[in-house]
Design a protein around this motif. Structure first.
Motif, PDB file in Angstrom:
ATOM      1  N   ALA A 179      43.644  22.965  26.299  1.00 18.87           N
ATOM      2  CA  ALA A 179      42.429  23.785  26.150  1.00 18.87           C
ATOM      3  C   ALA A 179      41.705  24.053  27.751  1.00 18.87           C
ATOM      4  O   ALA A 179      41.059  25.110  28.137  1.00 18.87           O
ATOM      5  N   LEU A 180      41.757  22.952  28.440  1.00 16.40           N
ATOM      6  CA  LEU A 180      40.755  22.816  29.684  1.00 16.40           C
ATOM      7  C   LEU A 180      41.753  23.620  30.738  1.00 16.40           C
ATOM      8  O   LEU A 180      40.984  24.396  31.624  1.00 16.40           O
ATOM      9  N   GLN A 181      43.066  23.652  30.444  1.00 22.84           N
ATOM     10  CA  GLN A 181      44.079  24.244  31.461  1.00 22.84           C
ATOM     11  C   GLN A 181      43.819  25.894  31.241  1.00 22.84           C
ATOM     12  O   GLN A 181      43.889  26.340  32.252  1.00 22.84           O
ATOM     13  N   ASP A 182      43.456  26.097  29.941  1.00 26.69           N
ATOM     14  CA  ASP A 182      43.761  27.574  29.546  1.00 26.69           C
ATOM     15  C   ASP A 182      42.124  28.222  30.059  1.00 26.69           C
ATOM     16  O   ASP A 182      42.295  29.261  30.593  1.00 26.69           O
ATOM     17  N   THR A 183      41.178  27.270  29.962  1.00 29.77           N
ATOM     18  CA  THR A 183      39.845  27.477  30.310  1.00 29.77           C
ATOM     19  C   THR A 183      40.046  27.842  31.719  1.00 29.77           C
ATOM     20  O   THR A 183      39.407  28.877  32.450  1.00 29.77           O
ATOM     21  N   ASN A 184      40.500  26.944  32.508  1.00 30.73           N
ATOM     22  CA  ASN A 184      40.510  26.961  34.182  1.00 30.73           C
ATOM     23  C   ASN A 184      41.552  28.392  34.458  1.00 30.73           C
ATOM     24  O   ASN A 184      41.002  28.959  35.418  1.00 30.73           O
ATOM     25  N   ARG A 185      42.605  28.647  33.597  1.00 27.72           N
ATOM     26  CA  ARG A 185      43.212  29.854  33.914  1.00 27.72           C
ATOM     27  C   ARG A 185      42.465  30.999  33.935  1.00 27.72           C
ATOM     28  O   ARG A 185      42.397  31.854  34.704  1.00 27.72           O
ATOM     29  N   LEU A 186      41.617  31.010  32.777  1.00 22.60           N
ATOM     30  CA  LEU A 186      40.834  32.049  32.610  1.00 22.60           C
ATOM     31  C   LEU A 186      39.745  32.412  33.586  1.00 22.60           C
ATOM     32  O   LEU A 186      39.482  33.321  33.992  1.00 22.60           O
ATOM     33  N   LEU A 187      39.173  31.185  33.940  1.00 21.53           N
ATOM     34  CA  LEU A 187      38.096  31.115  34.849  1.00 21.53           C
ATOM     35  C   LEU A 187      38.833  31.667  36.290  1.00 21.53           C
ATOM     36  O   LEU A 187      38.163  32.675  37.022  1.00 21.53           O
ATOM     37  N   GLN A 188      39.873  31.275  36.578  1.00 20.98           N
ATOM     38  CA  GLN A 188      40.659  31.778  37.832  1.00 20.98           C
ATOM     39  C   GLN A 188      40.841  33.206  37.643  1.00 20.98           C
ATOM     40  O   GLN A 188      40.597  34.049  38.758  1.00 20.98           O
ATOM     41  N   ALA A 189      41.544  33.585  36.642  1.00 18.57           N
ATOM     42  CA  ALA A 189      41.695  34.963  36.364  1.00 18.57           C
ATOM     43  C   ALA A 189      40.236  35.779  36.634  1.00 18.57           C
ATOM     44  O   ALA A 189      40.425  36.927  37.226  1.00 18.57           O
ATOM     45  N   ASP A 190      39.388  35.053  36.070  1.00 18.59           N
ATOM     46  CA  ASP A 190      38.018  35.810  36.120  1.00 18.59           C
ATOM     47  C   ASP A 190      37.440  35.812  37.553  1.00 18.59           C
ATOM     48  O   ASP A 190      36.995  37.171  37.951  1.00 18.59           O
ATOM     49  N   ALA A 191      37.763  35.157  38.243  1.00 22.16           N
ATOM     50  CA  ALA A 191      37.207  34.837  39.699  1.00 22.16           C
ATOM     51  C   ALA A 191      38.278  35.732  40.662  1.00 22.16           C
ATOM     52  O   ALA A 191      37.793  36.390  41.342  1.00 22.16           O
ATOM     53  N   ASP A 192      39.366  36.057  40.308  1.00 17.78           N
ATOM     54  CA  ASP A 192      40.272  36.796  41.046  1.00 17.78           C
ATOM     55  C   ASP A 192      39.826  38.010  40.714  1.00 17.78           C
ATOM     56  O   ASP A 192      39.914  39.002  41.492  1.00 17.78           O
ATOM     57  N   ARG A 193      39.359  38.470  39.455  1.00 14.67           N
ATOM     58  CA  ARG A 193      39.188  39.859  39.063  1.00 14.67           C
ATOM     59  C   ARG A 193      37.874  40.172  39.680  1.00 14.67           C
ATOM     60  O   ARG A 193      37.907  41.324  40.387  1.00 14.67           O
ATOM     61  N   VAL A 194      36.917  39.096  39.975  1.00 13.88           N
ATOM     62  CA  VAL A 194      35.738  39.610  40.685  1.00 13.88           C
ATOM     63  C   VAL A 194      35.961  39.723  42.072  1.00 13.88           C
ATOM     64  O   VAL A 194      35.299  40.661  42.588  1.00 13.88           O
ATOM     65  N   THR A 195      36.715  39.087  42.536  1.00 10.78           N
ATOM     66  CA  THR A 195      37.126  38.976  43.983  1.00 10.78           C
ATOM     67  C   THR A 195      37.847  40.564  44.170  1.00 10.78           C
ATOM     68  O   THR A 195      37.532  41.249  45.194  1.00 10.78           O
ATOM     69  N   ARG A 196      38.738  40.935  43.438  1.00  9.64           N
ATOM     70  CA  ARG A 196      39.236  41.972  43.289  1.00  9.64           C
ATOM     71  C   ARG A 196      38.329  43.321  43.275  1.00  9.64           C
ATOM     72  O   ARG A 196      38.131  44.102  44.045  1.00  9.64           O
ATOM     73  N   GLU A 197      37.332  43.164  42.369  1.00  7.38           N
ATOM     74  CA  GLU A 197      36.460  44.409  42.098  1.00  7.38           C
ATOM     75  C   GLU A 197      35.454  44.339  43.315  1.00  7.38           C
ATOM     76  O   GLU A 197      35.202  45.258  43.853  1.00  7.38           O
ATOM     77  N   ARG A 198      35.138  43.170  43.933  1.00  5.08           N
ATOM     78  CA  ARG A 198      34.485  43.254  45.172  1.00  5.08           C
ATOM     79  C   ARG A 198      35.127  43.710  46.085  1.00  5.08           C
ATOM     80  O   ARG A 198      34.523  44.579  47.183  1.00  5.08           O
ATOM     81  N   ASP A 199      36.339  43.552  46.468  1.00  6.40           N
ATOM     82  CA  ASP A 199      37.145  44.192  47.416  1.00  6.40           C
ATOM     83  C   ASP A 199      37.072  45.561  47.516  1.00  6.40           C
ATOM     84  O   ASP A 199      36.999  46.402  48.227  1.00  6.40           O
ATOM     85  N   VAL A 200      37.435  46.099  46.150  1.00 11.52           N
ATOM     86  CA  VAL A 200      37.352  47.588  45.916  1.00 11.52           C
ATOM     87  C   VAL A 200      36.110  48.196  46.328  1.00 11.52           C
ATOM     88  O   VAL A 200      36.117  49.294  46.608  1.00 11.52           O
ATOM     89  N   LEU A 201      35.142  47.355  45.586  1.00 12.44           N
ATOM     90  CA  LEU A 201      33.659  47.763  45.986  1.00 12.44           C
ATOM     91  C   LEU A 201      33.403  48.049  47.358  1.00 12.44           C
ATOM     92  O   LEU A 201      32.890  48.965  48.110  1.00 12.44           O
ATOM     93  N   VAL A 202      33.817  47.030  48.365  1.00  9.88           N
ATOM     94  CA  VAL A 202      33.527  47.040  49.652  1.00  9.88           C
ATOM     95  C   VAL A 202      34.375  48.132  50.193  1.00  9.88           C
ATOM     96  O   VAL A 202      33.818  48.985  51.290  1.00  9.88           O
ATOM     97  N   GLU A 203      35.452  48.347  49.940  1.00  7.11           N
ATOM     98  CA  GLU A 203      36.586  49.387  50.351  1.00  7.11           C
ATOM     99  C   GLU A 203      35.942  50.859  49.886  1.00  7.11           C
ATOM    100  O   GLU A 203      35.824  51.652  50.746  1.00  7.11           O
ATOM    101  N   THR A 204      35.313  50.684  48.734  1.00  5.93           N
ATOM    102  CA  THR A 204      34.753  52.152  48.333  1.00  5.93           C
ATOM    103  C   THR A 204      33.497  52.421  49.086  1.00  5.93           C
ATOM    104  O   THR A 204      33.383  53.640  49.645  1.00  5.93           O
ATOM    105  N   VAL A 205      32.648  51.469  49.406  1.00 10.28           N
ATOM    106  CA  VAL A 205      31.569  51.647  50.190  1.00 10.28           C
ATOM    107  C   VAL A 205      31.942  52.140  51.608  1.00 10.28           C
ATOM    108  O   VAL A 205      31.129  53.148  52.197  1.00 10.28           O
ATOM    109  N   ALA A 206      32.649  51.508  52.163  1.00  9.98           N
ATOM    110  CA  ALA A 206      33.470  51.901  53.530  1.00  9.98           C
ATOM    111  C   ALA A 206      33.994  53.242  53.579  1.00  9.98           C
ATOM    112  O   ALA A 206      33.644  54.135  54.518  1.00  9.98           O
ATOM    113  N   GLU A 207      34.627  53.471  52.465  1.00  7.22           N
ATOM    114  CA  GLU A 207      35.384  54.947  52.513  1.00  7.22           C
ATOM    115  C   GLU A 207      34.057  56.041  52.261  1.00  7.22           C
ATOM    116  O   GLU A 207      34.195  56.971  53.008  1.00  7.22           O
TER     117      GLU A 207
END
Length: 225
Positions: free
Chosen positions: A18-46
């Motif tokens: 269960a802990l590993q699953d939660t970690n995986r979900l949290l990591q996926a979430d963190a990756d998604r947030v990083t991706r969204e932030r990167d997209v946002l930074v890119e959009t602002v620059a564009e």
């Protein structure tokens, strides 16, 4: 005792999974947030780049259109970029291309949905210019080093380091007064007919993503069949 031991081990295993699953979900979430932030930074620059481009277009007295850079020539011998505007969008040979920072080059080949732009730094490129301070005229050509050189100045020329070169408006490719480059070296060597004038391009040609294309054909839309 053994059954209890297995039971405990099993519940520990379940908890760990269960802990590993939660970690995986949290990591996926963190990756998604990083991706969204990167997209946002890119959009602002564009958005900032496009706003700058729009201001630039608004300040120019001739019809223009925007285009994206979709390719780059890897060749050492031929300095060009590919833009996503072709004959289907009224692109024609010799159209001038620029960014807010300065002149980029001219269209040399047109396909249906893309065009090749020869950069000002290419040795085949020649742009008529005027020295902003002295009003002397000449031609700016590309050099092997990916810089520019101003040719055909009179031997008595007053040109000096720091002088700004602008398009003279003598060709249909560019309107008058666009920045082409800044003089970084002037060499009046004996016996030379013209001073040797090295110029740094105003536009950062290595990092352009969107450009403005000058459209001389639309000046005279009412003319024709």
């Amino acid at each position: 005792g053994m059954v209890v031991g297995i039971g405990e081990a099993w519940s520990r295993y379940v908890a760990l999974t269960a802990l590993q699953d939660t970690n995986r979900l949290l990591q996926a979430d963190a990756d998604r947030v990083t991706r969204e932030r990167d997209v946002l930074v890119e959009t602002v620059a564009e958005n900032r780049r496009l706003a700058e481009l729009l201001d630039f277009r608004a300040a120019i007295p001739v019809p223009t259109c925007g285009a994206r850079v979709i390719g780059r020539s890897p060749s050492r011998w031929y300095q060009s970029i590919m833009i996503g505007r072709g004959s289907e969008a009224q692109a024609v040979i010799d159209m001038g291309v620029a960014v807010a920072g300065g002149v980029v080059g001219t269209v040399v080949k047109v396909f249906p949905s893309a065009s090749v732009v020869l950069l000002v730094t290419d040795r085949q490129s020649a742009v008529p210019v005027v020295v902003q301070r002295t009003r002397e005229q000449g031609i700016v050509e590309g050099t092997l080093a990916g810089r520019l050189r101003m040719k055909y100045l009179p031997p008595s020329s007053e040109i000096r380091e720091g002088d700004v070169l602008l398009t003279s408006g003598l060709t249909a490719s560019f309107p008058k007064g666009l920045t082409v480059g800044t003089v970084i070296r002037v060499d009046h060597s004996d016996g030379a007919l013209f001073p040797d004038v090295e110029v740094l391009p105003s536009a950062d040609l290595s990092s352009i993503e969107e450009v403005v294309v000058f459209d001389p054909s639309r000046d005279s839309e009412h003319v024709g069949p």
